[in-house]
Write an enzyme that holds these catalytic residues in place. Structure first.
Site, short mmCIF file in Angstrom:
data_model
loop_
_atom_site.label_atom_id
_atom_site.label_comp_id
_atom_site.label_asym_id
_atom_site.label_seq_id
_atom_site.Cartn_x
_atom_site.Cartn_y
_atom_site.Cartn_z
CB CYS B 355 60.43 -16.86 -50.13
SG CYS B 355 60.66 -15.93 -48.63
CB ILE B 356 60.30 -21.49 -53.19
CG1 ILE B 356 60.12 -22.00 -54.60
CG2 ILE B 356 59.76 -22.47 -52.15
CD1 ILE B 356 61.04 -23.17 -54.92
CB THR B 358 54.12 -21.97 -58.20
OG1 THR B 358 55.28 -22.76 -58.04
CG2 THR B 358 53.70 -21.99 -59.64
N GLY B 366 53.37 -28.26 -62.34
CA GLY B 366 54.77 -28.66 -62.46
C GLY B 366 55.77 -27.53 -62.39
CE1 TYR B 367 55.32 -23.15 -66.15
CE2 TYR B 367 53.07 -23.45 -65.35
CZ TYR B 367 53.96 -23.19 -66.38
OH TYR B 367 53.47 -22.98 -67.64
N GLY B 368 56.31 -25.54 -59.89
CA GLY B 368 56.98 -25.54 -58.59
C GLY B 368 58.20 -26.44 -58.61
CD GLU B 389 64.99 -18.73 -44.40
OE1 GLU B 389 66.01 -18.29 -44.94
OE2 GLU B 389 64.05 -18.02 -44.03
CB SER B 393 53.94 -23.70 -46.62
OG SER B 393 54.20 -24.08 -47.96
#
Lengths: 741, 499
Positions: B355-356, B358, B366-368, B389, B393
């Site tokens: 999972c990722i 921000t 830009g953090y993502g 994975e 989204s």
């Protein structure tokens, strides 16, 4: 380019792709259509969502402008970042450390209550604070404890009192408040918690249940193939660890008991010293009544304690002589006794377990010896275990020889009640007590009866005979093997004898005939030498072990066997109801062979040869007869069974060692009691084999089960093949009161 | 009770009495403001109805809009004139998460969504269907239904109106028996898991997708300086879902029901950074590594928070097989969480990110990309290629594409002619340099339209606007991850037994 009809090769990831700028390739547009040859990669999104138009808009915007325009972003619900009270909420500042943070594996912070006070609680707190001082953290800790102690049911006020060590008023106030609050609470707990899965699977669909454990099944795919195996190994490891913990627990208990014993022993000695009871009279007075209800814890420790003592002495005495020919001459009276006594006072165990003890001890001895010969499998088999008594009994000397149950073996319960008839006669108490610990024992060389004795195994496999003196000694003396051999065969030819003589009082056996009849009636155990059944190792020994027992002053007996093995006769004097002298013999390891066989028969009881068939012949009383009626019958049946099975009387070992040598076959005897013994074994005639040994032990061990053992004379059995046999000659002339362990 | 005839009854009622009774499953245009703050009337589906004193509220999902925009609306925003009732066959809503149930081309034309266009489906066909089945309606049935409808919702989780179609390869989830996570759940290939498979994946298989998880349950979360509007369902304790604001401790992420509780909690919680090992620090940006097995509480709290913004993930299973990499930004108050990604300790499918996220206040700054970059830096240290994975989204896809594009273009444009020869590179080489999995490299090249077939071989072509766009993007780029500041030793989890 008109070559559009050919099929482009598949894109090869390993093949170099030259990089062009578009301006370098004016004719590039012609080949664009071929682009399709490269299979379209999936985006990795769910198909449903790929069509969402904010995304599509963003993607197309990107492809048109190569950069996101502000209004082309995907809209998301808003977030605000203007919490004004933030600085008041999060107080203090943090200076950035030079080092990177490294969290210790174990929590640094002290346990804080998980419960956090709310404004409602604050009101209560303020109210309480008028009467007493209570800090928020204190309140939270209280509620936290109450919450955590409550599962489905709330803790009661009494539990709460135990839980919270607080002032009664405060406790009551907080508890009542908590109860009220919890009843109104919408959640299951005042500390909001993630819903946990229930084991029954009913929550599998509950959207609010999270973080279920993954333990149901092990992952066995791909690189995790080994996991299942390792998981099982871990389980096993865990089981074994917990067993270890149990064992250590038991050891702890044992050591505590030992310490207690020591203290009590010491006390007894001191008391006796103060009383001037140097002869042991007072002691015997005291112990006599005790003997009536025999406490069998005694022999165990006695043996243990003694063994060490003796060993120590032996070492001293023997000086540099390793094993051969040293005489063990002295015995300390006091110490060994003192081990006895406190034990007698103990009634830690239920009477039920007691009777099994002595037998067990002997059995263990047995095993120890067997171990030497690597006959592990036998002996232990049908050990009548009263499990409760096991752990404590495992005093150090047993160490590796400790009893272990074997799979596939029948363990019969101890039949203590059967021995009841022996105790019906209080007048015989002393003797009986003695008799139950000792057996009549005969030696093969010189052929004589040494009276009451008991065997055990010393270090290195020596067999010690603890002799006990009794007032029967005089009579018993006449009962030497010569007598046996000549007189018994006739008398015992009738298998019915035991039952006939049933009623004879063993204790009143003041005459030889009475004694014999007692023996016949299986009320007394009698160990005699038998023609030897050997171990399978087949180690021949030429030396003729001879035992020379002398009882000096009733205190010392030394035995020596010439030849390879030597026997140590440790004079052990023991005071029980009557004065006893116990002679112990030690067989050293060189004499291991015969020791083994001796031991096999020893624990016991009747030797192989004089078993069923010989029961009648030799007049050896089967212990079974008295102590275990069921078995006694079976024994006698065994005798008859033997006859039925075609054994000739000639094969029955006479009591005399000499005659035994001709009839080494003794195994069949065991058929009677050992269910495990198959009749087939009696065909091992003259061919002693490990199996015979095993059988012997098995049989004896089954006998060991007999809770109250009738004294019998045990004989040392010897190596087969060898004409010469080891004879232990016990002389129990002692009448001097002695105590030995 | 016959549900279809009930729908018909309502239909009749609508026709004859003009008395609107909007129930779950109805579709109708609903007013919403777009980003330019203009009104628009996209078609929406009613997912739930609730009655608060005085009025009704409707939970609507805008068709072809992401679920995160679903919301409770008042009746005034419903365009009753264009109400469509659920069809007899209880038509599967488009958003029920059946993968591949509705083929669509990613390159599809952007719909003219800004107008108040009703998507293709008008109410007419539905009406026709309905009329064919019209039977004399009875008021009693209607009343009966009306009376029962709340029950429907609560007792059947709203699934009554849309039974899952029995599609091949997919089955409505049955409650598994206790030990019931058998091979099925182990093997993703047979596609009929009885429970989510127990691999390290956090992917929701959507089999648990029901009306509960389709709806947001938390109104608002206060985290540090921020107030966040959750996008999706998150299994916080149910009793907390009714709160107007859920308070989170900014550092340990503990959830609290009130500000007072948070205040109290802060007197006891002395964390000022995520409770893990700091494995990277440059400037104000730090990364903390948290072991999902060793620090369960924090991992779970993090997951709960993250679930509010991640649709396709599930918190069905524990966090043990994961590592969590939390990115923080330092200020004098502490290390504030900006975003995180989780990663399987052992991935059988080359995933380097599970999972990722921000957090919304930090999005679009830009953090993502920094998170993504960091995940690939870890893969580089491990000497592996990795891929996030699936499913991604929408935002994930855009972010990853953007990262991949920039990373690959960077390499391509830096290649210098080799003694007069045209620079060349293999896809494998790109993959090795960047740790981006080969498939992702290809898809990016494709997406950027760089692959061309020229004179019998594949070539990569860099067009002007690509180059320009890239250069523009790189200027705006945040400070990149500095591998020198990374203090990370990969662990071989396979040798550690179970995670």
């Amino acid at each position: 380019m008109s070559k559009l009809s050919f099929r482009a090769r598949a894109l090869d990831a390993a093949k170099p792709l030259p990089i062009y700028r578009n301006k370098d390739l004016p004719d590039l547009n012609d080949c664009v259509s071929i682009n399709r040859a490269v299979p379209q990669m999936p985006t990795g999104m769910e198909k449903e969502e790929e069509s969402e138009h904010h995304l599509q808009r963003a993607i197309s915007a990107q492809s048109v402008f190569r950069e996101k325009k502000e209004n082309m972003v995907i809209p998301v619900p808003e977030a605000e970042s203007n919490i004004t009270y933030y600085d008041r909420l999060y107080k203090g500042e943090l200076r950035i450390p030079k080092q990177l943070f490294h969290i210790q594996p174990l929590g640094l912070d002290n346990e804080q209550p998980d419960y956090d006070m709310d404004s409602e609680d604050e009101i209560l707190l303020n109210r309480l604070n008028r009467k007493m001082e209570i800090k928020p953290i204190q309140f939270e800790t209280m509620v936290d404890r109450l919450e955590k102690a409550s599962t489905n049911q709330m803790v009661t006020i009494t539990e709460a009192k135990l839980l919270l060590n607080e002032d009664d008023y405060l406790l009551k106030a907080v508890y009542d408040y908590w109860v009220r609050k919890r009843k109104n609470c919408r959640g299951p707990s005042l500390i909001p918690l993630i819903k946990l899965e229930k084991r029954d699977g009913s929550t599998n669909n509950d959207a609010y249940v999270a973080f279920r454990r993954r333990t149901e099944k092990m992952q066995t795919r791909k690189n995790r193939k080994n996991d299942e195996a390792s998981y099982e190994k871990m389980l096993k490891l865990r089981r074994e660890f917990s067993r270890t913990v149990t064992i250590l627990e038991m050891i702890k208990r044992r050591e505590k008991s030992k310490r207690e014993l020591l203290h009590l022993t010491l006390e007894v000695v001191e008391k006796r010293y103060q009383m001037g009871d140097f002869t042991g009279e007072v002691l015997s007075e005291v112990t006599a009544p005790l003997a009536e209800k025999p406490v069998y814890t005694v022999p165990i420790t006695v043996t243990n304690g003694n063994r060490h003592n003796h060993k120590a002495e032996i070492k001293i005495k023997s000086g540099g002589l390793p094993y051969h020919g040293y005489h063990h001459v002295s015995v300390k009276d006091e110490d060994p006794f003192d081990f006895v006594r406190p034990k007698k006072k103990y009634t830690r165990r239920e009477p039920l377990c007691r009777p099994g003890r002595p037998a067990k001890r002997q059995h263990i001895v047995n095993k120890a010896d067997i171990k030497q010969y690597d006959f592990h499998s036998s002996g232990e088999e049908d050990y009548p275990l009263s499990p409760t008594s096991e752990p404590d009994e495992e005093n150090d000397p047993d160490g590796t020889f400790a009893f272990r149950r074997k799979a596939g073996c029948h363990y019969l319960p101890c039949l203590d009640q059967t021995s009841g008839l022996l105790w019906d006669h209080p007048e015989l108490a002393g003797l009986d007590a003695l008799r139950h610990r000792q057996s009549l024992t005969a030696l093969s060389v010189p052929q004589r009866c040494v009276g009451l004795a008991r065997r055990r195994v010393g270090r290195g496999g020596r067999v010690l005979l603890d002799r006990a003196s009794s007032d029967l000694d005089g009579v018993l003396k006449q009962l030497d093997s010569g007598v046996f051999s000549s007189s018994f065969p006739k008398g015992l030819s009738d298998p019915q004898v035991p039952t006939q003589n049933h009623r004879t009082m063993p204790g009143s056996a003041s005459s030889l005939t009475d004694l014999l009849s007692n023996i016949q009636a299986l009320r007394w155990r009698f160990f005699r030498p038998r023609s030897t059944q050997g171990d399978g190792s087949g180690e021949g020994r030429t030396g003729r072990p001879s035992m020379d027992n002398r009882l000096s002053g009733g205190l010392f007996v030394h035995t020596k066997n010439s030849g390879s093995g030597e026997l140590l006769l440790n004079p052990i004097v023991k005071t029980a109801g009557s004065t006893d002298c116990i002679i112990s013999k030690t067989l050293d390891s060189a004499g291991a062979h015969f020791a083994a066989s001796a031991v096999i028969s020893a624990p016991g009881q009747v030797n192989n040869e004089n078993k069923p068939d010989n029961t009648s012949v030799n007049g050896v009383v089967q212990p079974l007869g008295t102590s275990r009626p069921p078995h006694s019958t079976s024994t006698s049946q065994g005798g008859t069974g033997l006859d039925r099975s075609g054994r000739t009387p000639s094969s029955c070992g006479p009591l005399l060692p000499a005659s035994h040598s001709t009839t080494p076959q003794s195994l069949p005897n065991h058929r009677g009691h050992g269910s495990a013994v198959s009749p087939a074994h009696h065909h091992h005639n003259a061919r002693p084999s490990p199996s015979s040994l095993k059988l012997a032990t098995m049989a004896t061990s089954s006998l060991d089960r007999v809770p109250k053992v009738t004294p019998a004379i045990s004989s040392m059995a010897r190596d087969n093949h060898e004409p010469e046999r080891l004879a232990l000659n016990g002389i129990s002339e002692t009448t001097v009161p002695m105590e030995v362990t | 009770l016959c549900v279809p005839s009930t729908f018909i009854n309502i239909h009749f009622q609508y026709i004859f009495f003009r008395q609107v009774d909007v129930i779950e499953g109805c579709r109708l245009p609903v007013l919403r403001k777009n980003q330019e703050n203009e009104d628009e009337w996209p078609l929406a589906e009613i997912l739930s109805v609730k009655e608060i004193p005085g009025r009704k509220l409707y939970y609507v999902h805008y068709i072809d809009f992401n679920k995160r925009l679903d919301e409770w609306v008042t009746p005034e925003r419903l365009d009753m004139k264009k109400l469509q009732f659920p069809k007899k066959e209880a038509k599967t809503p488009t958003k029920n998460g059946l993968p591949g149930s509705r083929p669509s081309s990613p390159e599809r034309e952007v719909p003219q969504a800004q107008q108040k266009c009703l998507p293709t489906k008008t109410s007419i066909p539905d009406f026709q269907v309905l009329q064919q089945q019209v039977q004399p309606p009875t008021i009693t049935v209607h009343l009966c239904f009306d009376f029962l409808s709340p029950l429907f919702k609560s007792s059947q989780n709203g699934t009554a109106r849309r039974p899952m179609p029995n599609q091949p390869g997919r089955k409505r989830k049955q409650p598994p028996n206790c030990g019931g996570t058998d091979e099925d759940s182990q093997d993703s290939s047979d596609g009929i898991p009885s429970a989510p498979r127990m691999t390290g994946s956090l992917v929701s298989d959507r089999s648990h997708d029901d009306i509960v998880t389709r709806m947001k349950n938390i109104d608002c979360i206060e985290l540090g300086r921020h107030r966040l509007k959750p996008w999706y369902f998150s299994p916080y304790p149910q009793e907390l879902t009714t709160l107007p604001i859920l308070y989170l401790c900014e550092f340990c992420l503990k959830y609290l029901k009130s500000l007072k509780c948070l205040q109290r909690h802060l007197t006891k919680c002395n964390l000022r950074h995520p409770p893990g090992n700091e494995i990277y620090r440059k400037g104000t940006i730090s990364f903390f590594e948290i072991d999902g097995r060793k620090n369960k509480t924090y991992s779970q709290n993090l997951c709960l928070l993250a679930k509010c913004f991640l649709d396709h993930k599930t918190l069905y299973y524990d966090t043990d097989p994961f590592l969590f990499y939390v990115m923080t930004e330092y200020d004098s108050k502490g290390f504030h969480i900006v975003g995180y990604f989780s990663k399987e300790k052992e991935s059988t499918e080359d995933y380097n990110v599970a999972c990722i996220l921000t957090l919304p206040p930090y999005q679009r700054r830009g953090y993502g990309k920094l998170l993504i970059e960091f995940s690939y830096e870890l893969s580089k240290v491990e000497g592996k290629t990795g891929t996030p994975e699936k499913p991604l989204s929408d935002l994930g896809l855009l972010s990853y594409r953007s990262y991949w594009s920039q990373t690959i273009l960077e390499i391509l444009m830096d290649l210098k002619p080799d003694n007069g020869e045209r620079p060349q590179i293999t896809i494998n080489e790109i993959s090795e340099i960047t740790s981006v999995k080969k498939e992702d490299v290809i898809s990016t090249l494709q997406y950027l339209n760089l692959i061309n077939y020229y004179k019998g071989q594949y070539i990569l072509t860099l067009s002007e606007d690509i180059v320009e766009g890239h250069e523009r993007a790189m200027q705006k780029r945040h400070l990149p991850i500095d591998p020198k500041c990374l203090h990370f030793t990969p662990k071989d989890w396979s040798k550690r037994g179970k995670w």
